[in-house]
Enzyme design. Structure first.
Site, PDB file in Angstrom:
ATOM      1  CB  SER A 139      39.838  29.076  41.418  1.00 50.85           C
ATOM      2  OG  SER A 139      38.497  29.097  41.844  1.00 50.85           O
ATOM      3  CE1 TYR A 152      37.806  28.913  36.187  1.00 45.36           C
ATOM      4  CE2 TYR A 152      37.243  27.973  38.326  1.00 45.36           C
ATOM      5  CZ  TYR A 152      37.708  29.027  37.566  1.00 45.36           C
ATOM      6  OH  TYR A 152      38.073  30.206  38.181  1.00 45.36           O
TER       7      TYR A 152
HETATM    8  P1  NAD Z   1      37.540  37.795  33.038  1.00 42.70           P
HETATM    9  O1  NAD Z   1      36.658  37.083  32.066  1.00 42.70           O
HETATM   10  O2  NAD Z   1      37.249  39.200  33.386  1.00 42.70           O
HETATM   11  O3  NAD Z   1      39.048  37.724  32.586  1.00 42.70           O
HETATM   12  C1  NAD Z   1      39.583  36.667  31.866  1.00 42.70           C
HETATM   13  C2  NAD Z   1      40.797  37.191  31.160  1.00 42.70           C
HETATM   14  O4  NAD Z   1      41.351  36.109  30.420  1.00 42.70           O
HETATM   15  C3  NAD Z   1      40.467  38.304  30.167  1.00 42.70           C
HETATM   16  O5  NAD Z   1      41.440  39.315  30.272  1.00 42.70           O
HETATM   17  C4  NAD Z   1      40.551  37.610  28.822  1.00 42.70           C
HETATM   18  O6  NAD Z   1      40.989  38.495  27.795  1.00 42.70           O
HETATM   19  C5  NAD Z   1      41.604  36.579  29.119  1.00 42.70           C
HETATM   20  N1  NAD Z   1      41.566  35.470  28.167  1.00 42.70           N
HETATM   21  C6  NAD Z   1      40.581  34.568  27.953  1.00 42.70           C
HETATM   22  N2  NAD Z   1      40.922  33.743  26.950  1.00 42.70           N
HETATM   23  C7  NAD Z   1      42.158  34.135  26.524  1.00 42.70           C
HETATM   24  C8  NAD Z   1      43.042  33.686  25.522  1.00 42.70           C
HETATM   25  N3  NAD Z   1      42.743  32.648  24.726  1.00 42.70           N
HETATM   26  N4  NAD Z   1      44.236  34.334  25.381  1.00 42.70           N
HETATM   27  C9  NAD Z   1      44.564  35.388  26.159  1.00 42.70           C
HETATM   28  N5  NAD Z   1      43.747  35.868  27.128  1.00 42.70           N
HETATM   29  C10 NAD Z   1      42.575  35.242  27.304  1.00 42.70           C
HETATM   30  O7  NAD Z   1      37.536  36.887  34.340  1.00 42.70           O
HETATM   31  P2  NAD Z   1      38.278  37.038  35.769  1.00 42.70           P
HETATM   32  O8  NAD Z   1      37.283  36.723  36.792  1.00 42.70           O
HETATM   33  O9  NAD Z   1      39.040  38.288  35.848  1.00 42.70           O
HETATM   34  O10 NAD Z   1      39.264  35.791  35.690  1.00 42.70           O
HETATM   35  C11 NAD Z   1      40.662  35.916  35.733  1.00 42.70           C
HETATM   36  C12 NAD Z   1      41.253  34.679  36.369  1.00 42.70           C
HETATM   37  O11 NAD Z   1      40.822  34.608  37.726  1.00 42.70           O
HETATM   38  C13 NAD Z   1      40.825  33.382  35.699  1.00 42.70           C
HETATM   39  O12 NAD Z   1      41.915  32.481  35.651  1.00 42.70           O
HETATM   40  C14 NAD Z   1      39.762  32.861  36.646  1.00 42.70           C
HETATM   41  O13 NAD Z   1      39.627  31.485  36.582  1.00 42.70           O
HETATM   42  C15 NAD Z   1      40.314  33.327  37.987  1.00 42.70           C
HETATM   43  N6  NAD Z   1      39.322  33.373  39.057  1.00 42.70           N
HETATM   44  C16 NAD Z   1      38.250  34.220  38.983  1.00 42.70           C
HETATM   45  C17 NAD Z   1      37.338  34.224  40.038  1.00 42.70           C
HETATM   46  C18 NAD Z   1      36.157  35.142  40.035  1.00 42.70           C
HETATM   47  O14 NAD Z   1      35.283  34.968  40.900  1.00 42.70           O
HETATM   48  N7  NAD Z   1      36.061  36.096  39.145  1.00 42.70           N
HETATM   49  C19 NAD Z   1      37.523  33.403  41.133  1.00 42.70           C
HETATM   50  C20 NAD Z   1      38.620  32.557  41.171  1.00 42.70           C
HETATM   51  C21 NAD Z   1      39.535  32.562  40.126  1.00 42.70           C
END
Ligand code: NAD
Length: 257
Positions: A139, A152
Site C-alpha cells: 500500500s 495496517y
Molecule cells: P476488499 O475488502 O475488497 O478485499 C479484501 C480481500 O481479502 C477479500 O477478497 C477478502 O475475502 C479477503 N480476505 C479478508 N480476510 C480474509 C481471510 N481471513 N482469509 C482469506 N481472505 C480474506 O479490499 P481491497 O481494497 O481489494 O484490498 C485488497 C488488498 O489491497 C488488501 O491487502 C489491501 O490492504 C490492499 N490495498 C487496498 C487499497 C485500496 O484503496 N482499496 C489501497 C492499498 C492497498
C-alpha cells in the site's frame, strides 16, 4: 499468451483488487486459483465467470488467511504455484490507545503473516522450476503513515520489508519478489472506511472522498483494480525479470508529495 503454463494463486480474490488481479492474470493466460475464507456459491461462481470470460483454467480454494496452517495448505492444495499474489487484507481504524488487541492481531495476521506463510510454502516449488514471481499487495501505507491505522501501517511496512528479504533470498534462482503499493482504489475495504471517516471528520460522503481520501492523491482520481492487475502482469513478464526487492507505486503521485 504471455503467462500460459503458469499457475497463479491470488489470496483474498473474491472481491476488489484481488479479483481484479486474478482477472488480469487469467486474461494473460495464467491458470488462476481464487481464494477467500467464505466458501460461498458466489465465490465458486466468480471462478466460473473468470474462466468463461477469459478461457483460462480457474478454480476456487477456501483458506482462512488468518491461520498459518491454512495459508500453507492453500499452496499445497493448489499443487504449488509459479505466481503467488499475496493480496488478502483487512483494515481497522482507531486511535492507538483505543485499538482493540484482537483487531491488531487480526490485521497483522491477515495482512502480513499470511504472506510469510504462503511464501514459505511456495518458494521450494519455484526454486525447483527455476522460475517464480511473488507479488505482494502492500500500500502507499507501506511507505507513508496516516493516523488511526497503526496495525495496517505496521503490517504494510512489514510487507515491504518481507518483499525485500524474499527477493534477496531468491536472487539468482529465477524468482523475483516485489510489492505493489496502491494509493486509494474504490473497493469494499475503502467503502467501509467512508462512514467512519464521515463520523470522525463530520463530513458528507463526497467531501470525505475528495478532501480526506483523494487529498493525498495528486491525480485526484482513484486507481482502478485493472491498473493494479496490469502492474502485477507486468511484474510477471520477462521484461521484469531483473526487477526484484522493490516497490511499485500505483498511487496517482501520493508518495511523490
Ligand atoms: P476488499 O475488502 O475488497 O478485499 C479484501 C480481500 O481479502 C477479500 O477478497 C477478502 O475475502 C479477503 N480476505 C479478508 N480476510 C480474509 C481471510 N481471513 N482469509 C482469506 N481472505 C480474506 O479490499 P481491497 O481494497 O481489494 O484490498 C485488497 C488488498 O489491497 C488488501 O491487502 C489491501 O490492504 C490492499 N490495498 C487496498 C487499497 C485500496 O484503496 N482499496 C489501497 C492499498 C492497498
Amino acid at each position: 499468451m504471455q503467462l500460459a503454463g503458469k499457475r497463479a494463486i491470488v489470496t483474498g480474490s473474491n472481491s476488489g483488487i484481488g479479483l481484479g488481479v486474478a482477472r488480469e492474470l487469467a486474461r494473460a493466460g495464467a491458470e488462476v486459483v481464487i481464494n477467500s475464507f467464505s466458501d460461498t456459491a458466489e465465490d465458486h461462481q466468480i471462478a466460473a465467470d473468470i474462466a468463461r470470460d477469459t478461457g483460462a483454467h480457474v478454480t476456487y480454494i477456501q483458506a482462512d488467511m488468518s491461520k498459518a496452517d491454512q495459508c500453507r495448505a492453500l499452496i499445497e492444495k493448489a499443487g504449488g504455484c509459479d505466481i503467488l499474489v499475496n493480496n488478502a487484507g483487512i483494515q481497522h481504524v482507531a486511535r492507538i490507545e483505543e485499538f482493540p488487541v484482537d483487531k491488531w492481531d487480526a490485521v497483522i495476521a491477515i495482512n502480513l503473516s499470511s504472506a510469510f506463510h504462503t511464501t514459505a510454502a511456495a518458494l521450494p516449488g519455484m526454486y525447483a522450476k527455476g522460475w517464480g514471481r511473488v507479488v505482494n499487495i502492500a500500500s502507499a501505507h507501506g511507505l507513508t503513515a496516516s493516523p488511526y491505522k497503526s496495525a495496517y501501517i505496521a503490517a504494510k511496512h512489514g510487507v515491504v520489508g518481507l518483499s525485500k528479504t524474499t527477493a534477496l533470498e531468491a536472487a539468482g534462482k529465477g524468482v523475483t519478489c516485489n510489492a505493489i503499493c496502491p494509493g486509494y482504489v474504490l473497493t469494499p475495504i475503502v467503502e467501509k472506511q467512508i462512514p467512519d471517516q464521515m463520523k470522525t471528520h463530520n463530513m458528507d460522503r463526497e467531501t470525505v472522498i475528495k478532501e480526506i481520501m483523494l487529498s493525498r492523491q495528486p491525480s485526484g482520481e482513484f486507481a482502478t483494480v485493472e491498473q493494479i492487475g496490469g502492474t502485477a502482469v507486468f511484474l510477471c513478464s520477462d521484461a521484469a525479470a531483473q526487477i526484484t526487492g522493490t516497490t511499485i507505486s500505483v498511487d496517482g503521485g501520493w508518495t511523490a508529495l
